[in-house]
Structures are given as C-alpha cells and as structure tokens.
Scaffold this motif. Structure first.
Motif, PDB file in Angstrom:
ATOM      1  N   TYR A   1      39.034  49.718  44.973  1.00 41.61           N
ATOM      2  CA  TYR A   1      40.337  49.059  44.771  1.00 41.61           C
ATOM      3  C   TYR A   1      40.208  47.945  43.723  1.00 41.61           C
ATOM      4  O   TYR A   1      41.051  47.804  42.822  1.00 41.61           O
ATOM      5  CB  TYR A   1      40.802  48.498  46.115  1.00 41.61           C
ATOM      6  CG  TYR A   1      42.021  47.614  46.081  1.00 41.61           C
ATOM      7  CD1 TYR A   1      43.306  48.149  46.162  1.00 41.61           C
ATOM      8  CD2 TYR A   1      41.890  46.229  46.001  1.00 41.61           C
ATOM      9  CE1 TYR A   1      44.432  47.321  46.148  1.00 41.61           C
ATOM     10  CE2 TYR A   1      43.000  45.393  45.994  1.00 41.61           C
ATOM     11  CZ  TYR A   1      44.265  45.951  46.074  1.00 41.61           C
ATOM     12  OH  TYR A   1      45.367  45.130  46.060  1.00 41.61           O
ATOM     13  N   ALA A   2      39.135  47.159  43.832  1.00 44.52           N
ATOM     14  CA  ALA A   2      38.932  46.032  42.922  1.00 44.52           C
ATOM     15  C   ALA A   2      38.641  46.502  41.494  1.00 44.52           C
ATOM     16  O   ALA A   2      39.107  45.891  40.520  1.00 44.52           O
ATOM     17  CB  ALA A   2      37.791  45.156  43.422  1.00 44.52           C
TER      18      ALA A   2
ATOM     19  N   ALA B   1      45.225  40.906  42.897  1.00 43.58           N
ATOM     20  CA  ALA B   1      44.630  41.961  43.733  1.00 43.58           C
ATOM     21  C   ALA B   1      43.108  41.858  43.717  1.00 43.58           C
ATOM     22  O   ALA B   1      42.445  42.022  44.747  1.00 43.58           O
ATOM     23  CB  ALA B   1      45.079  43.333  43.236  1.00 43.58           C
ATOM     24  N   LEU B   2      42.547  41.556  42.551  1.00 47.06           N
ATOM     25  CA  LEU B   2      41.100  41.451  42.418  1.00 47.06           C
ATOM     26  C   LEU B   2      40.553  40.301  43.261  1.00 47.06           C
ATOM     27  O   LEU B   2      39.563  40.455  43.983  1.00 47.06           O
ATOM     28  CB  LEU B   2      40.720  41.253  40.948  1.00 47.06           C
ATOM     29  CG  LEU B   2      39.238  41.007  40.659  1.00 47.06           C
ATOM     30  CD1 LEU B   2      38.383  42.168  41.160  1.00 47.06           C
ATOM     31  CD2 LEU B   2      39.011  40.778  39.170  1.00 47.06           C
TER      32      LEU B   2
ATOM     33  N   ASP C   1      29.279  41.680  39.280  1.00 47.26           N
ATOM     34  CA  ASP C   1      28.698  42.071  37.988  1.00 47.26           C
ATOM     35  C   ASP C   1      29.709  42.828  37.126  1.00 47.26           C
ATOM     36  O   ASP C   1      29.762  42.631  35.906  1.00 47.26           O
ATOM     37  CB  ASP C   1      27.439  42.922  38.210  1.00 47.26           C
ATOM     38  CG  ASP C   1      26.287  42.116  38.801  1.00 47.26           C
ATOM     39  OD1 ASP C   1      26.322  40.870  38.679  1.00 47.26           O
ATOM     40  OD2 ASP C   1      25.356  42.720  39.373  1.00 47.26           O
ATOM     41  N   SER C   2      30.523  43.677  37.753  1.00 44.56           N
ATOM     42  CA  SER C   2      31.580  44.393  37.011  1.00 44.56           C
ATOM     43  C   SER C   2      32.586  43.408  36.430  1.00 44.56           C
ATOM     44  O   SER C   2      33.018  43.550  35.279  1.00 44.56           O
ATOM     45  CB  SER C   2      32.307  45.381  37.935  1.00 44.56           C
ATOM     46  OG  SER C   2      31.456  46.408  38.360  1.00 44.56           O
ATOM     47  N   ILE C   3      32.961  42.410  37.238  1.00 42.06           N
ATOM     48  CA  ILE C   3      33.919  41.398  36.787  1.00 42.06           C
ATOM     49  C   ILE C   3      33.373  40.639  35.577  1.00 42.06           C
ATOM     50  O   ILE C   3      34.077  40.412  34.589  1.00 42.06           O
ATOM     51  CB  ILE C   3      34.242  40.407  37.929  1.00 42.06           C
ATOM     52  CG1 ILE C   3      35.033  41.114  39.041  1.00 42.06           C
ATOM     53  CG2 ILE C   3      35.023  39.212  37.408  1.00 42.06           C
ATOM     54  CD1 ILE C   3      35.141  40.300  40.325  1.00 42.06           C
ATOM     55  N   LEU C   4      32.100  40.246  35.666  1.00 37.42           N
ATOM     56  CA  LEU C   4      31.504  39.407  34.622  1.00 37.42           C
ATOM     57  C   LEU C   4      31.374  40.133  33.280  1.00 37.42           C
ATOM     58  O   LEU C   4      31.222  39.492  32.241  1.00 37.42           O
ATOM     59  CB  LEU C   4      30.137  38.883  35.074  1.00 37.42           C
ATOM     60  CG  LEU C   4      30.171  37.927  36.278  1.00 37.42           C
ATOM     61  CD1 LEU C   4      28.768  37.479  36.657  1.00 37.42           C
ATOM     62  CD2 LEU C   4      31.059  36.712  36.001  1.00 37.42           C
TER      63      LEU C   4
ATOM     64  N   SER D   1      40.571  31.968  35.069  1.00 35.58           N
ATOM     65  CA  SER D   1      40.223  30.834  35.931  1.00 35.58           C
ATOM     66  C   SER D   1      40.208  31.212  37.414  1.00 35.58           C
ATOM     67  O   SER D   1      39.288  30.840  38.144  1.00 35.58           O
ATOM     68  CB  SER D   1      41.184  29.668  35.691  1.00 35.58           C
ATOM     69  OG  SER D   1      42.525  30.055  35.942  1.00 35.58           O
ATOM     70  N   ASP D   2      41.220  31.952  37.877  1.00 38.06           N
ATOM     71  CA  ASP D   2      41.280  32.304  39.299  1.00 38.06           C
ATOM     72  C   ASP D   2      40.070  33.150  39.708  1.00 38.06           C
ATOM     73  O   ASP D   2      39.532  32.984  40.805  1.00 38.06           O
ATOM     74  CB  ASP D   2      42.563  33.073  39.630  1.00 38.06           C
ATOM     75  CG  ASP D   2      43.785  32.175  39.643  1.00 38.06           C
ATOM     76  OD1 ASP D   2      43.609  30.937  39.602  1.00 38.06           O
ATOM     77  OD2 ASP D   2      44.920  32.690  39.692  1.00 38.06           O
TER      78      ASP D   2
END
Length: 342
Positions: free
Chosen positions: A221-222, A233-234, A255-258, A266-267
C-alpha cells in the motif's frame, strides 16, 4: 527529600503499591523496573527522550485493595547526555510527600497533584491508546465504544459513515488487533478507509507490534502511495508499521522512501525521525536520511530540529556524531551541518 526515599520506585514501594512504568513520549513502551532504577540513578541515559524530556506514565495500585489503578503522567527534563535531571525528580517526590504523605492511593489523593509542574496531560490519541492498553493489561473489558468500532471496520456501516466512531473505540480496536477477526477485518478495510479514520488509526497502531502479514500489505500500500506521491497515505502506513514485528519490512519501506521522489517531504522526514528512529542506527541509512533532510528547502529549521531530536536518542547519537566526521558527504549536507555550529 527524605533520606529513606531516593527514587520514585522507592516512593511507590514504600507506599505499599504495585507499579509499572511506560515511556509515552514516542511509542508507548514498558520500561523494565531494573532499567527504570538505573535511569533514576542517572547510571544510564533515558532511552527515548523527546523535546529535552522523559515522558512517563506510571501506573500503580494498592497491593491490598482491588480498586482501579492510579496513573501519573510525568515529564522530567534530561541533560545533554539524555540522563534524568535528578533534582527535578526529587522536587516532584517532595511535592508528592507534602501533598499525600505515604498514602498515594487514598480517596484524598484525587486532584492533589493537578497543578504539579511535572504532571502533564497526553494528547487525545496518546491518552486513548494508553487507556486501551491498560484495559488489555488488566484484562478488563474495552470501552463502550469498542463494539461499534468493530462494526464500522467490518464494513457493515459503510466506510464513509465514520463520524460516530469514537477515538477511544479506534484505540481499543487497534490495541486488540489479535482479538477475534479484528486483524482480518482491518486488512480488508484498510484501502477503503477515509483519511479521517486512517490518521487516528495509524496513531494507535504505532504502539502495536503488528504481525508480518499486515506489514506486507501495508508495504505494498505504501509503495503505491510513493508512486502516487500521496504523503498522507504513506505517513499513515509508516506510522502503523513503525513498531511492527517485521522491522525488516519497515526498513524496506524507509529505504524505498529515501530513494523516492518524495524523499525530502517534511511530513515524511518527520515521521521517519519521530516513529522509525530505531532504524536510523544503521549508519548508511542515517547518512542518506540526513542528506535528504539537508536537501529539504521549504522549512529552514527542519534540519536543525531533526538533528537535535535524533542526537538526544542514545541509540542514534553515536552514529549521528560519526556523520559529523564523515568525509564523503554532499556539499548540501556539509553546509547544513556547518550551520549547526555557526
């Protein structure tokens, strides 16, 4: 402070109570009594400081009575090494002895500490989650809102009809995820839930060690939310996974986000720092994370505030200080670090 009483633990023991203590500044985490004694004696740093304080919930009850337990919500300052400022603890103990004597659970105890400078009221989400957890620990029934909330998450009321769902009901549901069909119902419901429910729900689930099957669903989902650049949602998925049993899946998400297009939002950065700080003990991940913070351009104080928050956490601190000495930093990160000391 009397000579006989040197710690809050001794104060509570001396009053004939059973007690337990939780950190509630970040995740709601039970602190071992030996660990708490070492914290009180400033032998070890407080493990989860937030905004320069240790945020505690101490639950206690009279050993001889079957009455409802009492709870103190207390915040004490910590020093630059994140060790408890013992003078504040001593001051609080003196005030307790002056107000209540040795009878901490008597009928006269109610309200006597309301104006105490070390007492605080947690926000609505944290208070609901803590109340829900205590009922589970004490093997008491959930609140009156629980059954209606179960009905809502089953989908029988329509997911758009969330207005009558109480925060306490959501907390009870989240803290009883293992009961009956709760987890299965939530997994089916998750993608249909409106933001007005997802946000308080994720604020409760961040205190729950959710099982791997649920983490796998939230990871998928993320990742879709990353592709859609849906930060709300993330962040909800990230919060829900932050205390998960399968921390490798939470690490995979971070790690995927980064590496994503929203890696400097910021959030997102604040959620990682505030909820997934335990994953930032990996030096390489921390380096990438702080580099992303340095590249954030909208909020000038974001980098210094996240640095100050993380450097106070004992498990992260040595890795963050190590980053100050690292040579292969980007120019942007080097400048951001330089501004901390200018």
């Amino acid at each position: 402070m009397t000579e006989q009483i040197a710690t809050l633990g001794q104060l509570l023991d001396g009053a004939g109570t059973n007690w337990r203590v939780f950190d509630i500044g970040r995740h709601i985490t039970k602190l071992d009594k030996k660990q708490f004694l070492a914290i009180e004696q400033a032998q070890i740093p407080y493990p989860f400081p937030l905004a320069g304080h240790a945020w505690l919930a101490i639950q206690f009850w009279d050993r001889k009575a079957s009455s409802e337990p009492y709870v103190w919500f207390l915040k004490f300052p910590v020093d630059e090494q994140s060790k408890l400022v013992c003078a504040s603890r001593d001051h609080f103990a003196n005030m307790v002895i002056e107000a209540l004597g040795n009878d901490l659970t008597g009928a006269h105890a109610d309200g006597k500490l309301d104006n105490n400078p070390y007492v605080f009221t947690p926000n609505a989400n944290k208070l609901a989650a803590f109340n829900a957890l205590l009922k589970v620990l004490l093997k008491q029934p959930a609140s009156q809102y629980y059954e209606y909330t179960q009905l809502y998450f089953s989908g029988k009321l329509g997911f758009e009809n969330w207005q009558s769902v109480a925060i306490q009901g959501i907390a009870d549901f989240a803290l009883r995820l293992n009961d009956g069909k709760n987890q299965a119902a939530l997994q089916q419901a998750w993608e249909h839930l409106p933001a007005d429910v997802l946000q308080p729900l994720s604020a409760m689930l961040e205190h729950v060690e959710i099982p791997p099957a649920f983490s796998e669903q939230l990871l998928s989902y993320a990742q879709h939310a990353i592709a859609q650049k849906d930060t709300l949602a993330l962040c909800c998925a990230l919060r829900a996974m932050s205390k998960a049993q399968a921390q490798t899946l939470t690490a995979q998400l971070v790690d995927s986000i980064l590496q994503s297009d929203i890696s400097t939002e910021s959030d997102v950065l604040l959620t990682i720092a505030g909820r997934c700080f335990n994953l930032l003990t990996d030096a390489e991940r921390l380096h990438i994370f702080m580099d992303n913070c340095a590249h954030h351009q909208e909020i000038a104080e974001l980098f210094p505030s996240i640095f100050a928050d993380l450097v106070a956490i004992p498990s992260v601190r040595p890795h963050l200080l190590g980053l100050l000495r690292k040579e292969n930093r980007s120019e942007t990160l080097a400048r951001a670090i330089g501004r901390l000391f200018s």
